[in-house]
Design a protein around this motif. Structure first.
Motif, PDB file in Angstrom:
ATOM      1  N   GLN A 205       0.821  -1.208   0.000  1.00 13.68           N
ATOM      2  CA  GLN A 205       0.000   0.000   0.000  1.00 13.68           C
ATOM      3  C   GLN A 205       0.863   1.269   0.000  1.00 13.68           C
ATOM      4  O   GLN A 205       0.660   2.202   0.783  1.00 13.68           O
ATOM      5  CB  GLN A 205      -0.938   0.007   1.207  1.00 13.68           C
TER       6      GLN A 205
ATOM      7  N   LEU B 196      -5.736   2.950  -5.459  1.00 18.12           N
ATOM      8  CA  LEU B 196      -4.322   2.681  -5.727  1.00 18.12           C
ATOM      9  C   LEU B 196      -4.149   1.735  -6.904  1.00 18.12           C
ATOM     10  O   LEU B 196      -3.203   1.867  -7.691  1.00 18.12           O
ATOM     11  CB  LEU B 196      -3.661   2.102  -4.470  1.00 18.12           C
TER      12      LEU B 196
ATOM     13  N   ASP C   1     -11.465   0.962  -1.820  1.00 22.41           N
ATOM     14  CA  ASP C   1     -10.536   1.604  -2.756  1.00 22.41           C
ATOM     15  C   ASP C   1     -10.404   3.102  -2.514  1.00 22.41           C
ATOM     16  O   ASP C   1      -9.647   3.785  -3.205  1.00 22.41           O
ATOM     17  CB  ASP C   1     -10.937   1.331  -4.207  1.00 22.41           C
TER      18      ASP C   1
END
Length: 413
Positions: A140, A165, A400
């Motif tokens: 992440q 991402l 998300d």
């Protein structure tokens, strides 16, 4: 007398601003000078029988967590008459304020009982504008202008970045609102959006490996060449935070600076202040810096204890800003994961502008809101959703980060 105190405090703060921290001895010296200026220990000074009136003022900084009007640190600020500016002083409309953006708000005295204030000036600005060079979906994280950017449960992605991402591409230019984690040496993003094709890139960070002869320095893994910069702050030194404007094309592995400014924002005196952010410099639990602003917490209460007040910790500090120092009355250590589990990180108020019944979504204050069978309804049902209906929404970001998953939807008058 208040004018004398302000002048003295500002002068002493200016002398010590290089270190950005207020040592105990320095604070004692300030108090001694103020006492002397007020007549303590010496000849009596005639009292000011007609002091100029001073309206209470407040300062709040943090990420926008909702609208109706603008919600920061749990306070709803009426922004209808506020001046909205960016970090260059350029004027903007209220619609340019986005969920997750980092802002500073000057306002009237905040009514703590109702959680309301009236904003007079709202300033927003991002830490990074530049191309993505690496993406780590598992970790992440992504790399922008040589800086590590961490994505978390409270990182808002503009809905143009479909999938959050996962929708970001290498070489794509992004604008990143974030807070710098000095303990980890990375930026913790609160909002990420596509920047299109800007005329220049931007980076705010700490100077390292300064080579005055070669006119270069580093911020993170980025090497900056400032030989041809039109302006360079005279405070340029290792460890100093700067804001750099860059050409959009690197040369010989170096980014070419067009301007190097002091990255520390100047703060006027405010009788009320509340800041939420990461500790960027630390001497002790009672003397540290929050986003570059010196904090004196020797007279503060610590509801969560002092053990968690360390470099890189996320804290909420209340107090007053005097002479460039936040004189804290309370320091609260925030546990972001625990707060996220409560299910109401974000809050929206206003009239619905669009409804998609098939997708179980609607749009409110420019944010897409999704509802499910577990959403709590108060005063209406999903069949009552329509354009111009006024509602209150509380919830969390989607997985998300591109929309809000509502935990509760209430009808508003």
């Amino acid at each position: 007398m208040s004018r004398q105190i302000n002048v003295i405090a500002r002068a002493v703060a200016a002398l010590g601003r290089g270190a950005r921290l207020l040592p105990a001895a320095g604070s004692a010296a300030v108090l001694a000078v103020v006492v002397a200026a007020c007549g303590g220990g010496g000849g009596a000074t005639p009292p000011d029988t007609n002091p100029p009136p001073q309206a209470a003022s407040s300062f709040t900084s943090g990420a926008i967590s909702g609208f109706g009007s603008v919600i920061v640190n749990g306070v709803r600020f009426d922004d209808s008459g506020a001046e909205v500016v960016d970090d260059d002083g350029g004027r903007h409309g209220r619609d340019d304020l986005k969920l997750g953006a980092q802002v500073e708000i000057e306002a009237s005295s905040v009514d703590r009982a109702s959680g309301h204030g009236v904003a007079t000036r709202i300033r927003f600005g991002s830490e990074l504008v530049g191309p993505v060079s690496a993406i780590d979906l598992a970790g992440q994280r992504l790399t922008v202008l040589g800086q590590q950017v961490a994505v978390g449960a409270r990182t808002v992605f503009d809905d143009q970045l479909t999938g959050g991402l996962a929708g970001v591409q290498v070489d794509q230019v992004l604008e990143v609102h974030a807070q710098f984690d000095a303990a980890q040496g990375l930026y913790r993003a609160t909002r990420i959006e596509a920047a299109g094709a800007p005329s220049e890139f931007k980076l705010r960070g700490l100077v390292a490996a300064l080579d005055a002869a070669g006119h270069t320095f580093q911020i993170g893994a980025a090497t900056i060449n400032y030989a041809s910069a039109a302006e360079v702050t005279p405070q340029l030194a290792n460890g100093v935070r700067v804001r750099v404007r860059l050409q959009t094309t690197a040369a010989g592995g170096q980014w070419i600076a067009t301007r190097v400014d002091n990255g520390e924002r100047e703060h006027e005196d405010h009788s009320e202040a509340e800041m939420t952010g990461l500790i960027t410099a630390w001497t002790s639990a009672t003397q540290f810096s929050l986003d570059g602003l010196a904090v004196d917490a020797r007279n503060a209460t610590f509801p969560d204890g002092q053990a968690g007040v360390v470099l890189g910790a996320r804290v909420e500090v209340e107090g007053a800003i005097v002479g460039g120092v936040l004189m804290a009355t309370k320091v609260h250590v925030e546990d972001e994961e625990q707060e996220h589990e409560r299910g109401e990180d974000y809050e929206l108020h206003g009239a619905i502008t669009a409804v998609d019944a098939l997708a179980h979504t609607f749009t409110l204050r420019g944010v897409v809101v999704a509802y499910t069978d577990t959403t709590e309804w108060r005063g209406l049902a999903d069949t009552g959703l329509a354009v111009d209906v006024k509602v209150e929404v509380k919830g969390n970001l989607s997985a998300d980060g591109t929309h809000l998953d509502a935990t509760r939807i209430s009808l508003e008058d």
